[in-house]
Design an enzyme around this catalytic site. Structure first.
Site, PDB file in Angstrom:
ATOM      1  N   ARG A   1     -10.349  -9.894   1.394  1.00  0.00           N
ATOM      2  CA  ARG A   1     -11.856  -9.522   1.870  1.00  0.00           C
ATOM      3  C   ARG A   1     -12.656  -9.560   0.423  1.00  0.00           C
ATOM      4  NH1 ARG A   1     -11.121  -4.656   5.367  1.00  0.00           N
ATOM      5  NH2 ARG A   1     -10.106  -4.292   3.591  1.00  0.00           N
TER       6      ARG A   1
ATOM      7  N   LYS B   1       7.449  -4.712   3.787  1.00  0.00           N
ATOM      8  CA  LYS B   1       7.706  -3.418   4.563  1.00  0.00           C
ATOM      9  C   LYS B   1       6.504  -2.308   4.564  1.00  0.00           C
ATOM     10  CE  LYS B   1       9.005   0.172   1.642  1.00  0.00           C
ATOM     11  NZ  LYS B   1       9.719   1.324   1.001  1.00  0.00           N
TER      12      LYS B   1
ATOM     13  N   HIS C   1      12.924  -5.287  -0.671  1.00  0.00           N
ATOM     14  CA  HIS C   1      13.546  -5.676  -2.082  1.00  0.00           C
ATOM     15  C   HIS C   1      14.438  -5.199  -2.697  1.00  0.00           C
ATOM     16  CE1 HIS C   1      11.004  -1.863  -3.038  1.00  0.00           C
ATOM     17  NE2 HIS C   1      12.006  -1.948  -4.039  1.00  0.00           N
TER      18      HIS C   1
ATOM     19  N   GLU D   1      14.325   9.503  -7.261  1.00  0.00           N
ATOM     20  CA  GLU D   1      13.338   9.153  -8.028  1.00  0.00           C
ATOM     21  C   GLU D   1      12.434  10.360  -8.848  1.00  0.00           C
ATOM     22  OE1 GLU D   1       9.809   6.658  -5.819  1.00  0.00           O
ATOM     23  OE2 GLU D   1      11.355   6.825  -4.410  1.00  0.00           O
TER      24      GLU D   1
ATOM     25  N   ASP E   1       9.980   5.647   4.524  1.00  0.00           N
ATOM     26  CA  ASP E   1       9.720   5.137   3.150  1.00  0.00           C
ATOM     27  C   ASP E   1      11.179   4.437   2.779  1.00  0.00           C
ATOM     28  OD1 ASP E   1       8.051   4.128   1.068  1.00  0.00           O
ATOM     29  OD2 ASP E   1       8.818   5.524  -0.018  1.00  0.00           O
TER      30      ASP E   1
ATOM     31  N   HIS F   1      15.845   0.811   2.929  1.00  0.00           N
ATOM     32  CA  HIS F   1      16.714   0.613   1.812  1.00  0.00           C
ATOM     33  C   HIS F   1      18.187   1.271   1.894  1.00  0.00           C
ATOM     34  CE1 HIS F   1      13.104  -0.952  -0.022  1.00  0.00           C
ATOM     35  NE2 HIS F   1      12.630   0.531  -0.432  1.00  0.00           N
TER      36      HIS F   1
ATOM     37  N   LYS G   1      12.115  12.402  -3.977  1.00  0.00           N
ATOM     38  CA  LYS G   1      11.006  12.077  -5.116  1.00  0.00           C
ATOM     39  C   LYS G   1      11.117  13.397  -6.162  1.00  0.00           C
ATOM     40  CE  LYS G   1       7.710   8.777  -3.377  1.00  0.00           C
ATOM     41  NZ  LYS G   1       8.015   7.855  -4.308  1.00  0.00           N
TER      42      LYS G   1
HETATM   43  P1  NDP Z   1      -3.141  -2.252  -1.345  1.00  0.00           P
HETATM   44  O1  NDP Z   1      -3.758  -1.293  -0.672  1.00  0.00           O
HETATM   45  O2  NDP Z   1      -3.106  -2.229  -2.985  1.00  0.00           O
HETATM   46  O3  NDP Z   1      -3.716  -3.591  -1.032  1.00  0.00           O
HETATM   47  C1  NDP Z   1      -3.439  -4.308  -0.104  1.00  0.00           C
HETATM   48  C2  NDP Z   1      -4.764  -5.170   0.089  1.00  0.00           C
HETATM   49  O4  NDP Z   1      -4.721  -5.407   1.513  1.00  0.00           O
HETATM   50  C3  NDP Z   1      -6.172  -4.688  -0.279  1.00  0.00           C
HETATM   51  O5  NDP Z   1      -6.196  -5.182  -1.562  1.00  0.00           O
HETATM   52  C4  NDP Z   1      -6.978  -5.338   0.606  1.00  0.00           C
HETATM   53  O6  NDP Z   1      -7.901  -6.346   0.242  1.00  0.00           O
HETATM   54  C5  NDP Z   1      -6.320  -5.713   1.969  1.00  0.00           C
HETATM   55  N1  NDP Z   1      -6.685  -4.933   2.942  1.00  0.00           N
HETATM   56  C6  NDP Z   1      -6.899  -3.668   2.948  1.00  0.00           C
HETATM   57  N2  NDP Z   1      -7.148  -2.974   4.035  1.00  0.00           N
HETATM   58  C7  NDP Z   1      -7.448  -4.107   4.885  1.00  0.00           C
HETATM   59  C8  NDP Z   1      -7.802  -4.150   6.222  1.00  0.00           C
HETATM   60  N3  NDP Z   1      -8.209  -3.274   7.175  1.00  0.00           N
HETATM   61  N4  NDP Z   1      -8.066  -5.386   6.766  1.00  0.00           N
HETATM   62  C9  NDP Z   1      -7.789  -6.581   5.946  1.00  0.00           C
HETATM   63  N5  NDP Z   1      -7.429  -6.460   4.830  1.00  0.00           N
HETATM   64  C10 NDP Z   1      -7.013  -5.152   4.052  1.00  0.00           C
HETATM   65  O7  NDP Z   1      -1.646  -2.425  -0.921  1.00  0.00           O
HETATM   66  P2  NDP Z   1      -0.260  -2.806  -1.667  1.00  0.00           P
HETATM   67  O8  NDP Z   1      -0.716  -4.184  -2.398  1.00  0.00           O
HETATM   68  O9  NDP Z   1       0.238  -1.576  -2.492  1.00  0.00           O
HETATM   69  O10 NDP Z   1       0.620  -2.965  -0.686  1.00  0.00           O
HETATM   70  C11 NDP Z   1       0.627  -4.207   0.587  1.00  0.00           C
HETATM   71  C12 NDP Z   1       1.690  -4.083   1.326  1.00  0.00           C
HETATM   72  O11 NDP Z   1       2.879  -4.168   0.781  1.00  0.00           O
HETATM   73  C13 NDP Z   1       1.941  -2.877   2.116  1.00  0.00           C
HETATM   74  O12 NDP Z   1       2.233  -2.922   3.596  1.00  0.00           O
HETATM   75  C14 NDP Z   1       2.883  -1.927   1.534  1.00  0.00           C
HETATM   76  O13 NDP Z   1       3.552  -1.348   2.417  1.00  0.00           O
HETATM   77  C15 NDP Z   1       3.669  -2.968   0.863  1.00  0.00           C
HETATM   78  N6  NDP Z   1       4.509  -2.404  -0.097  1.00  0.00           N
HETATM   79  C16 NDP Z   1       3.805  -2.228  -1.507  1.00  0.00           C
HETATM   80  C17 NDP Z   1       4.692  -2.166  -2.419  1.00  0.00           C
HETATM   81  C18 NDP Z   1       3.985  -1.851  -3.740  1.00  0.00           C
HETATM   82  O14 NDP Z   1       4.658  -1.723  -4.828  1.00  0.00           O
HETATM   83  N7  NDP Z   1       2.705  -1.660  -3.880  1.00  0.00           N
HETATM   84  C19 NDP Z   1       6.087  -1.911  -2.362  1.00  0.00           C
HETATM   85  C20 NDP Z   1       6.684  -2.406  -1.161  1.00  0.00           C
HETATM   86  C21 NDP Z   1       6.003  -2.636   0.046  1.00  0.00           C
HETATM   87  P3  NDP Z   1      -9.157  -6.678   0.519  1.00  0.00           P
HETATM   88  O15 NDP Z   1      -9.738  -5.261   0.948  1.00  0.00           O
HETATM   89  O16 NDP Z   1      -9.741  -7.386  -0.486  1.00  0.00           O
HETATM   90  O17 NDP Z   1      -9.023  -7.514   1.847  1.00  0.00           O
END
Ligand code: NDP
Length: 509
Positions: free
Chosen positions: A46, A155, A185, A223, A242, A247, A347
């Protein structure tokens, strides 16, 4: 062989996962020339951002987090030329017309042939919405031998059994199981895959890999870090959702599974599922006597004063979320009847590591002076991270007169196998999904089996407020009660930090 030409569409492209893991992994694949000839990454989110701004951000991520960015920095710009960005409200069905138009124009410009791999890197509550919105514009429909449509789901997959079932149903209403790639992963790690090779390519180990020879199995995923700035997410999740449900359960399945008849996805996944379905169900007695939950408390350590979990950002001051869980479990099948599996994760522990230790039964008699008796004289150690490798422990004669026995360890480090580059887990899994190989992804029946096992525990925690949550000082190995689960004790590991005061173990709730 390179995968078929396609567009990788990442939803949630403005987020942390895309920045720290996905784009760096894609760059590493690009540097190894294993991506398709015609390949585009389309970031969708978005946040309003120009293509240039998105590329700048991704460049920073590649420089900071890729494995090969420094070695092949001249390839960063050519790689970025394959990246595009589209800002739409992903929750709004009508916006997907723009996505479809964008994809058609990419196909025309870059000859990606209508092949789309979608990646859901958004909060989990968006997974079904995005799938339904893709369906609204027919972006889910694949035509065999003409073009593919696949979707990778991050996940957590569900919050409990009923939400996982519901999510499976909703996704299946749009995509077939063959199109769905649920990612864990951990399964992308080389050493996790090596468990299969170690077990099934050696006549040496498989005959002893059962209840007749193995006394118990121990798995630790530790961790050193605390929850950091992920408090909001972690409060909803905790260590059980988590780490344990996914895992650790998948590691148990790989260690305990029967040999597949063929080394291909379906056969492999069938065997993993059978183990998960054979986990002895948890009831009140087993939960109370075989499971210990803990939460880290503040401590003065050689790494400075570490905060209590309850003092972390976005964490409730009376939080009942566990940051540590240890469990004794059983697999009720012929191979493993009555062999305890001890698993723990947490953790703010003193080391950062994931290890599986197979403890073999001792000889029936001790013939030699100094000979180790009882279980654990012989161990097979599968080191998942760090210093990936395999170790074995056994007794040998001490040099000199007499027959004195000394325990020795034989160590194999994975890095010594060859001077080749070891790909990251995301590299491996992204490439597998591009090739359409689901072997290292989690099938729906496996997800359901793990939630079915964990669900009684989650319900018990919710309904029994007197099920204890033990406080353990940061930089200790969790609550003392967890040590009592294994009569022989958990294996000891070198510590990264040490506590500089008398540790105070408490009961938090
Ligand atoms: P973030 O919150 O950093 O990013 C998610 C993105 O999704 C945001 O940048 C946002 O972009 C979009 N978003 C957030 N809320 C909404 C909403 N209500 N509606 C639509 N879009 C939305 O999360 P992560 O990148 O850390 O994680 C993403 C997924 O990956 C999660 O499900 C997480 O559990 C999983 N994950 C993450 C890991 C990690 O290392 N970060 C490891 C393993 C799994 P925008 O607002 O621009 O639309």
């Amino acid at each position: 062989m390179r995968p078929t030409d396609h567009v990788l569409v990442i939803f949630g492209a403005s987020g942390d996962l895309t920045y720290r893991k996905l784009l760096p992994a894609l760059f590493d694949l690009y540097s190894q020339s294993v991506l398709p000839e015609n390949f585009i990454v389309l970031g969708v989110a978005r946040s309003p951002m120009s293509r240039n701004d998105f590329c700048d951000k991704m460049k920073e991520g590649i420089i900071n987090f890729s494995n090969l960015g420094k070695k092949y920095d001249s390839l960063i710009e050519p790689f970025l030329s394959r990246i595009d960005y589209l800002s739409i409200d992903t929750s709004d069905k009508s916006e997907y017309v723009k996505l479809k138009e964008k994809l058609l124009s990419i196909d025309n410009l870059y000859r990606t042939k209508g092949n789309y791999l979608f990646y859901l890197a958004t909060p989990p509550n968006m997974y079904d919405t995005i799938a339904f919105n893709l369906k609204a514009v027919d972006l889910h429909i694949e035509i065999p031998n003409r073009y593919f449509r696949r979707i990778i789901v991050e996940k957590p997959f569900g919050y409990d059994l009923s939400s996982a079932l519901e999510l499976n149903n909703k996704l299946h209403a749009v995509f077939s199981e063959q199109q769905l790639y649920r990612i864990d992963h951990y399964l992308g790690k080389e050493t996790v895959q090596n468990i299969l090779v170690f077990r099934f390519s050696n006549g040496l180990f498989e005959p002893i890999w059962n209840r007749n020879f193995i006394h118990h199995i121990e798995i630790t995923a530790a961790e050193t870090l605390g929850v950091g700035n992920r408090g909001r997410y972690y409060e909803q999740s905790g260590a059980i959702r988590d780490m344990l449900q996914n895992h650790l359960m998948h590691l148990v399945a790989l260690v305990a599974m029967e040999p597949p008849v063929l080394f291909e996805a379906h056969a492999l996944q069938n065997e993993m599922v059978k183990v998960l379905q054979a986990l002895r169900p948890l009831d009140k007695d087993s939960i109370e006597s075989n499971i210990v939950r803990g939460q880290y408390t503040g401590a003065r350590t050689n790494r400075g004063n570490l905060l209590a979990y309850r003092e972390e950002k976005d964490v409730a001051p009376d939080s009942n979320t566990e940051t540590f869980v240890a469990m004794k479990l059983f697999i009720d099948n012929w191979r493993w009847a009555d062999v305890p599996f001890y698993i723990r994760t947490g953790k703010r522990l003193p080391s950062q590591l994931t290890e599986i230790i197979i403890h073999l039964k001792a000889t029936p008699q001790a013939l030699f002076k100094g000979q180790c008796t009882g279980p654990s004289c012989n161990k097979i150690i599968l080191r998942i991270q760090p210093e990936e490798g395999i170790g074995m422990q056994f007794g040998l004669k001490s040099p000199g007169t007499g027959y004195n026995v000394r325990q020795v360890q034989m160590d194999f480090k994975y890095s010594e196998l060859a001077n080749t580059y070891i790909p990251s887990a995301y590299e491996r899994l992204l490439l597998d999904a591009m090739h359409g190989d689901p072997a290292l992804f989690i099938r729906s029946d496996a997800v359901e089996a793990t939630w079915k096992f964990i669900d009684p525990l989650l319900q018990y925690i919710q309904t029994n407020k007197d099920f204890k949550l033990f406080g353990y000082p940061s930089c200790t190995w969790g609550p003392e009660e967890a040590n009592q689960l294994i009569p022989e004790g958990w294996s000891e590991y070198p510590a990264y930090c040490s506590i500089e005061e008398e540790p105070k173990f408490t009961i938090l709730s």
